[in-house]
Structures are given as structure tokens and as C-alpha cells.
Design a protein around this motif. Structure first.
Motif, PDB file in Angstrom:
ATOM      1  N   ARG A 139     -19.033 -33.919 -26.590  1.00  0.00           N
ATOM      2  CA  ARG A 139     -17.575 -34.053 -26.597  1.00  0.00           C
ATOM      3  C   ARG A 139     -17.157 -35.438 -26.128  1.00  0.00           C
ATOM      4  NH1 ARG A 139     -17.733 -28.783 -24.481  1.00  0.00           N
ATOM      5  NH2 ARG A 139     -17.350 -29.547 -22.356  1.00  0.00           N
ATOM      6  N   VAL A 140     -17.815 -35.922 -25.065  1.00  0.00           N
ATOM      7  CA  VAL A 140     -17.496 -37.259 -24.545  1.00  0.00           C
ATOM      8  C   VAL A 140     -17.776 -38.318 -25.602  1.00  0.00           C
ATOM      9  CG1 VAL A 140     -18.163 -39.009 -22.855  1.00  0.00           C
ATOM     10  CG2 VAL A 140     -17.791 -36.650 -22.121  1.00  0.00           C
ATOM     11  N   MET A 141     -18.916 -38.207 -26.264  1.00  0.00           N
ATOM     12  CA  MET A 141     -19.275 -39.200 -27.272  1.00  0.00           C
ATOM     13  C   MET A 141     -18.353 -39.134 -28.494  1.00  0.00           C
ATOM     14  SD  MET A 141     -21.652 -41.092 -26.082  1.00  0.00           S
ATOM     15  CE  MET A 141     -20.609 -40.938 -24.603  1.00  0.00           C
ATOM     16  N   SER A 142     -17.842 -37.945 -28.796  1.00  0.00           N
ATOM     17  CA  SER A 142     -16.957 -37.803 -29.956  1.00  0.00           C
ATOM     18  C   SER A 142     -15.655 -38.554 -29.764  1.00  0.00           C
ATOM     19  CB  SER A 142     -16.665 -36.318 -30.213  1.00  0.00           C
ATOM     20  OG  SER A 142     -15.774 -35.788 -29.237  1.00  0.00           O
ATOM     21  N   ARG A 143     -15.285 -38.832 -28.521  1.00  0.00           N
ATOM     22  CA  ARG A 143     -14.040 -39.560 -28.250  1.00  0.00           C
ATOM     23  C   ARG A 143     -14.304 -40.928 -27.619  1.00  0.00           C
ATOM     24  NH1 ARG A 143     -12.735 -34.759 -24.035  1.00  0.00           N
ATOM     25  NH2 ARG A 143     -13.662 -35.629 -22.165  1.00  0.00           N
ATOM     26  N   THR A 144     -15.502 -41.451 -27.841  1.00  0.00           N
ATOM     27  CA  THR A 144     -15.855 -42.776 -27.344  1.00  0.00           C
ATOM     28  C   THR A 144     -16.335 -43.619 -28.519  1.00  0.00           C
ATOM     29  OG1 THR A 144     -16.545 -41.781 -25.236  1.00  0.00           O
ATOM     30  CG2 THR A 144     -17.223 -44.050 -25.663  1.00  0.00           C
ATOM     31  N   PRO A 145     -15.479 -44.463 -29.088  1.00  0.00           N
ATOM     32  CA  PRO A 145     -15.846 -45.207 -30.292  1.00  0.00           C
ATOM     33  C   PRO A 145     -17.131 -46.018 -30.171  1.00  0.00           C
ATOM     34  CG  PRO A 145     -13.488 -45.313 -29.976  1.00  0.00           C
ATOM     35  CD  PRO A 145     -14.039 -44.626 -28.772  1.00  0.00           C
ATOM     36  N   LEU A 146     -17.437 -46.582 -29.011  1.00  0.00           N
ATOM     37  CA  LEU A 146     -18.673 -47.357 -28.878  1.00  0.00           C
ATOM     38  C   LEU A 146     -19.916 -46.475 -28.809  1.00  0.00           C
ATOM     39  CD1 LEU A 146     -17.833 -50.380 -26.545  1.00  0.00           C
ATOM     40  CD2 LEU A 146     -18.112 -50.339 -29.017  1.00  0.00           C
ATOM     41  N   GLY A 147     -19.731 -45.167 -28.682  1.00  0.00           N
ATOM     42  CA  GLY A 147     -20.841 -44.233 -28.823  1.00  0.00           C
ATOM     43  C   GLY A 147     -21.800 -44.156 -27.653  1.00  0.00           C
ATOM     44  N   ARG A 148     -21.371 -44.555 -26.474  1.00  0.00           N
ATOM     45  CA  ARG A 148     -22.238 -44.466 -25.292  1.00  0.00           C
ATOM     46  C   ARG A 148     -21.364 -44.439 -24.045  1.00  0.00           C
ATOM     47  NH1 ARG A 148     -22.408 -49.221 -22.440  1.00  0.00           N
ATOM     48  NH2 ARG A 148     -21.763 -51.117 -23.522  1.00  0.00           N
ATOM     49  N   VAL A 149     -21.944 -44.003 -22.939  1.00  0.00           N
ATOM     50  CA  VAL A 149     -21.250 -44.113 -21.662  1.00  0.00           C
ATOM     51  C   VAL A 149     -21.403 -45.542 -21.150  1.00  0.00           C
ATOM     52  CG1 VAL A 149     -21.543 -41.679 -21.080  1.00  0.00           C
ATOM     53  CG2 VAL A 149     -23.276 -43.347 -20.355  1.00  0.00           C
ATOM     54  N   GLY A 150     -20.493 -45.942 -20.289  1.00  0.00           N
ATOM     55  CA  GLY A 150     -20.567 -47.271 -19.694  1.00  0.00           C
ATOM     56  C   GLY A 150     -21.417 -47.250 -18.438  1.00  0.00           C
ATOM     57  N   SER A 151     -21.793 -48.423 -17.994  1.00  0.00           N
ATOM     58  CA  SER A 151     -22.551 -48.544 -16.747  1.00  0.00           C
ATOM     59  C   SER A 151     -21.632 -48.979 -15.616  1.00  0.00           C
ATOM     60  CB  SER A 151     -23.683 -49.570 -16.905  1.00  0.00           C
ATOM     61  OG  SER A 151     -23.150 -50.887 -17.003  1.00  0.00           O
ATOM     62  N   ALA A 152     -22.036 -48.661 -14.406  1.00  0.00           N
ATOM     63  CA  ALA A 152     -21.251 -49.084 -13.244  1.00  0.00           C
ATOM     64  C   ALA A 152     -21.122 -50.600 -13.204  1.00  0.00           C
ATOM     65  CB  ALA A 152     -21.900 -48.561 -11.962  1.00  0.00           C
ATOM     66  N   ARG A 153     -22.171 -51.304 -13.585  1.00  0.00           N
ATOM     67  CA  ARG A 153     -22.117 -52.757 -13.540  1.00  0.00           C
ATOM     68  C   ARG A 153     -21.100 -53.323 -14.535  1.00  0.00           C
ATOM     69  NH1 ARG A 153     -24.702 -57.240 -11.085  1.00  0.00           N
ATOM     70  NH2 ARG A 153     -23.363 -58.949 -11.762  1.00  0.00           N
ATOM     71  N   GLU A 154     -20.886 -52.628 -15.641  1.00  0.00           N
ATOM     72  CA  GLU A 154     -19.872 -53.093 -16.580  1.00  0.00           C
ATOM     73  C   GLU A 154     -18.478 -53.042 -15.954  1.00  0.00           C
ATOM     74  OE1 GLU A 154     -21.393 -52.337 -21.069  1.00  0.00           O
ATOM     75  OE2 GLU A 154     -21.362 -50.542 -19.805  1.00  0.00           O
ATOM     76  N   ILE A 155     -18.258 -52.096 -15.074  1.00  0.00           N
ATOM     77  CA  ILE A 155     -17.002 -52.060 -14.326  1.00  0.00           C
ATOM     78  C   ILE A 155     -16.998 -53.167 -13.276  1.00  0.00           C
ATOM     79  CG2 ILE A 155     -15.465 -50.664 -12.906  1.00  0.00           C
ATOM     80  CD1 ILE A 155     -15.828 -49.644 -15.774  1.00  0.00           C
ATOM     81  N   GLY A 156     -18.112 -53.320 -12.566  1.00  0.00           N
ATOM     82  CA  GLY A 156     -18.200 -54.354 -11.533  1.00  0.00           C
ATOM     83  C   GLY A 156     -17.947 -55.745 -12.072  1.00  0.00           C
TER      84      GLY A 156
END
Length: 247
Positions: A198-215
Motif C-alpha cells: 500500500r505504501v509503495m502504491s502511493r509512492t511514485p519513486l517506488g521505495r521508502v526514504g532513508s533517515a539520511r535523506e532527511i538529514g
């Protein structure tokens, strides 16, 4: 003191630690605050930073922490208000105590810390930066986390209000709104193939992000590269908010 100091709340792990790591690489000495004493000490030790124990739902503890920072380390150049909790539950049966706890940590704690940090910066003549951790749930809602959604919407508006108040002082206030990030909060989703689908179906980039990408986005907002950005929430969500969905 000549070193640049940054305080990161909720810094013991996950996104908070990633923010402190990115800021350390940019030359800051980081103060990591967390309610988990042992974990925050270990995290600060890895980064050569300073550990403090603080419950961000307790204004008195926040005040005492800032008193210690001022006395022992000097003024802050940056504050990252990352500490947050969710506490899921059915809105029809949601305990008022739980609702208040989430608001106290996520919104009231952010305000109290921002106010103290801003006063510290103004008194020291520092044109610093404050970055608040909002969420895509400031814009879209999930029924099982009503208090979290309310708190993050509040963080978005608090960011705007504080940015206007502090702009004449040269202090910038922005927020970051993560989408689905691979942290302990997502552990349940990671373990459930249907939930992950379900999460991937609503995430166009097709993956979860990493904490470092937020950092890295937080470090950018703190840096001079973002010197003309204030009052904004940057959504780091793999494109999720661009979808017109209701699920």
C-alpha cells in the motif's frame, strides 16, 4: 566560543541521529537530546558531540536543558526540533491523555525549544536557523493517528508564524515533512507485505526514504545555501503529495 553549536532533539536514533550526523559533517558540534539516556550518550559519543537527557513534553526540562547549554557550551547556531511520537488509536476511542501527550511532545515542545533557541540567538547576535520536523501528515491525514496529524499541521503553521517573527533578526525557520522513511516507526509496515505494498502504491519513486535523506535536507536548510528560504516546509516524500489519492 568559535565553534558552531547545533541542538538536535530526538537525536538518539533514526532521523534525529541522521540530522546530527549530517550537521557534524558540515562542521557543527552537535548536542543530541533524547529521553533515552543510554542511547543518546552512545549516539553523541559516535559523533564527538554532547548528550543530554530531556523529555520534550516537559517545558521545565526543556528550560533546564537550555540553561545548561547556555552555561556550559554557549549559544546555539542551529536548532533541529526532531523529537516526536505518534501513539496510534481509533479516534472514536482515543484517550484524551494520549492526545495531549502527542501534542505536548510534537507541538508544544517544538514551540518551547524554538522560543528559547531564538532568544539565545538574538541575545548573541547570531543569525541562526531553526528546522522543525513536520510530516506529509500536515497535509494528508491517516485516521489511526489523529493527534499526530493535528500536531504536524500545527508544526507547519508554527513554522510560518515563527519565521515571520524572527525574519527581522536574521533567523530562518523552516520545516521538513518526511513521507515514508525507513525508521523504527515503519517497522510494522516493513514486516507486513500488504502494508508495504500500500505504501509503495502511493509512492511514485517506488521505495521508502532513508533517515539520511532527511538529514541532508535539514543540513541544507541550516546552511547558507538556503539563506533566502524561510517559512517553508520541504516535503521529502518520494513524490507522494503529488498524487490525488484518498486512501
Amino acid at each position: 566560543m568559535t565553534e558552531k553549536l547545533a541542538l538536535v532533539t530526538g537525536g538518539a536514533q533514526g532521523i534525529g541521529y541522521a540530522c546530527a550526523e549530517a550537521l557534524t559533517e558540515d562542521g557543527f558540534r552537535c548536542i543530541l537530546a533524547d529521553i533515552q539516556t543510554d542511547k543518546v550518550r552512545e549516539a553523541a559519543s559516535r559523533l564527538g558531540g554532547i548528550a543530554m537527557t530531556c523529555d520534550m513534553s516537559d517545558a521545565d526540562q526543556i528550560g533546564a536543558m537550555f540553561d545548561t547549554i547556555a552555561a556550559d557550551h554557549g549559544p546555539l547556531h542551529a536548532l533541529v526540533n526532531n523529537a516526536g511520537i505518534a501513539m496510534p488509536g481509533d479516534p472514536l476511542d482515543y484517550a484524551l491523555e494520549d492526545f495531549r501527550k502527542v501534542i505536548d511532545v510534537n507541538l508544544v515542545g517544538t514551540f518551547v525549544a524554538s522560543q528559547r533557541a531564538a532568544k539565545m540567538m538574538v541575545e548573541a547576535g547570531i543569525e541562526g536557523a531553526i528546522v522543525n520536523m513536520s510530516s506529509i501528515n500536515a497535509q494528508v491525514a491517516i485516521p489511526a493517528i489523529p493527534a499526530y496529524c493535528a500536531s504536524k499541521g500545527g508544526v507547519m503553521q508554527l513554522t510560518k508564524a515563527m519565521s515571520l517573527a524572527l525574519a527581522p533578526k536574521g533567523i530562518r525557520v523552516n520545516a521538513v515533512g518526511p513521507g515514508s522513511i525507513d525508521t523504527d516507526m515503519m517497522a510494522g509496515v516493513n514486516a507486513n507485505p500488504e502494508a508495504m505494498a500500500r505504501v509503495m502504491s502511493r509512492t511514485p519513486l517506488g521505495r521508502v526514504g532513508s533517515a539520511r535523506e532527511i538529514g541532508d535536507v535539514v543540513a541544507f536548510l541550516v546552511s547558507k545555501k538556503a539563506s533566502y528560504i524561510t517559512g517553508e516546509t520541504i516535503y521529502v516524500d518520494g513524490g507522494r503529495l503529488g498524487l490525488n489519492y484518498t486512501v
